[in-house]
Design an enzyme around this catalytic site. Sequence first.
Site, PDB file in Angstrom:
ATOM      1  CB  ALA A 129      -0.900   0.012   1.232  1.00 10.01           C
ATOM      2  CG  ASP A 130       1.602   5.634  -1.974  1.00  8.95           C
ATOM      3  OD1 ASP A 130       2.541   5.808  -1.178  1.00  8.95           O
ATOM      4  OD2 ASP A 130       1.420   6.361  -2.962  1.00  8.95           O
TER       5      ASP A 130
END
Length: 736
Positions: free
Chosen positions: A263-264
Amino acid sequence: MIRKITLACLFLLAFNANAQQALPIYLDDTKPMEERVEDALSKMTTKEKIAMIHAQSKFSSPGVPRLGIPENWMTDGPHGIRPEVLWDEWEQASWTNDSCIAFPALTALSATWNRDMALLYGKNLGEEARYRNKNVLLGPGVNIYRSPLNGRNFEYMGEDPFLAGEMVVPYIKGVQSNGVATCVKHFALNNQETNRHGVNVIVDDRALYEIYLPAFKAAVQEGGTWAIMGAYNKYKGQQACHNSYLLQDILRDEWEFDGVVVADWGGVHDTKEAIYNGLDIEFGTWTDGLTWGRSNAYDNYYMAAPYLELIESGEVGTKELDDKVRNILRLSFRTTMDRNRPFGSFGTDAHAKASRIIAEESIVLLKNKNSLLPLDIKKHKKIAVIGENAVKMMTVGGGSSSLKVRYEVSPLDGIKNRAGNDFEVVYARGYVGDASGDYNGVVSGQNLKDDRSEAELREEALRVAKEADIVVFVGGLNKSDFQDSEGNDRKELELPYGQNELIRDLAKANSKFVYVNISGNAVAMPWEKEVPAIVQGWFLGTEAGNAIASVLFGDVNPSGKLTFTFPVQLKDNAAHALNAFPGDDEVTYKESIFVGYRWHEKQNIKPLFPFGHGLSYTTFKYSDIKADKATVSQDETLRVSVKVKNTGKRDGAEVVQLYISDTESSLPRPIKELKGFEKIYLKAGEEKTVTFSIAKEDLSYFDDKKHQWVAEPGSFKAIIGASSQDIKGDVRFTLK
């Protein structure tokens, strides 16, 4: 301490020598990877598994110490290895040995149109990451250049999906040859910074598959990337970091990706969606009202205690958890647990040299009326260098790619270094843009404060320009907010800080005027006809100034080509012509597949500078364009060849470009699309033959009704050009 480590090592050696049958399979790298994965997984507790799928610090996630499985350490970024930050805070850790070599931004790398440069870039950057004991590099970025106002375009590889795909593959292979995973980002449709966490993207399937996915697909299936980073935005109303269509249907099922989805930072919003929709590791999230300053919040992440509670209550099972951990274990076996991976090197002269070679090859000569360049000692004894960007550090700023560098050569210093005693170089600031030197916690050490008025700065610049034999104005954008920077989009296509007016006045004061544009984006040039020479200089990293000087003085013959279209005005860009940039809560890609040069050609709009454009200090002649057959079946390969001769007096390189036109399509298609390119080096007078192979996939479009690629029988053209506008000839052929 040394004695303790030595005794421990002796114990392990004795244990392995006398009881090899007790060695866990997962530690035996002679065993097949999947067997090792399953063995390690079988020995882990549920709590150990949960710990592995979320962060333990800003940039690390836990391993399993009990089993000897190491932590994972991530690092920004795609252009150089980020300085260390504190465990729980974004503040710099104030190390004295984390000053890196900065490589050119990815817009510059793609402008080389050279796969060998992408491999060199990846290999050297991977060595820097490996030496710093990072096993995941958060990059490269391959989101498509949709609007020249996207603040993050400088981190990407241009407007064409074929070019981006061809350049990302060797980059990945170079990085991963060091036992460091690339984490290709941002998957997918991350094309604006405005409301980037909340905007929902609406795009038709043709555009999705033909424009926005091909570079990611190449990264997975050809590059073999070991990690993918999700995007911040939404698609189909679902966050991209836990998006069932993107991550499950496309990435896992269609492309058979077996790596890790990361995930960013802050990109996770829901525990159950994260469980079921393909995310593996959560980073950067602050949940339950925790503030940015709160420490040790990691157990509160969506994929931490909330996930464990759902398992313990019986509300969810562990199948998805095991799949996530399997993906993470593969990452470990490919990186930290690969005993044969090299040790890397950091901040070396060799890396700086590689950075300079890439930078030199990326610089684009946009205009050179009356051969004003290269600088000539017989004509240009006194050189006036004007502009803030001639002295401002560009390796800092821009967001997560901000770097603490070992050194950075400014354009002014590069010109002075090259001029030596043969030329007189004088400098004038001309304008004050951003005098600060502190971005994202990285302090440049520069103090560019200047209290003089605009009139005083202008007067000095005009005086210096009039007294010089030639003027080199170094301007453009910088990496401050609302320019080329993460977090905000640009507000306009125009140059900031009153540069347009200053450029016009200086060009009147001295007709021998060279404009060097520092940017990762197109800019408006309303004075283009008044300026005889224009150079696109990009953000070029550690050796920026030396690279620019080598091109200006002719030590290097420029060979870069544009990877995005420079529009004359903002409304010439498709997204802006259709009022479709930026979106707030929602954005519809109304232009569909007609992005960049595809739109300009469809609407018959003349660009300021076209996609693929770039001049040289020599000349090239194209001839004898031909195909090896006139009719080709669906399973055959067509070969198209062209002869290219260097007809000038200097050695040089040319990028030969192949475009395909479907002249009988039943669906709307671009007038032409890039489907091949080769960069060739030719000595003065030398001629070479370039041959392209054209297969079914090069002729296909995505049929969204059938959800498959279709190569429609009929008439096609193979078009050879030096740019999308500079067409040298074509050959027609028929697909059965």
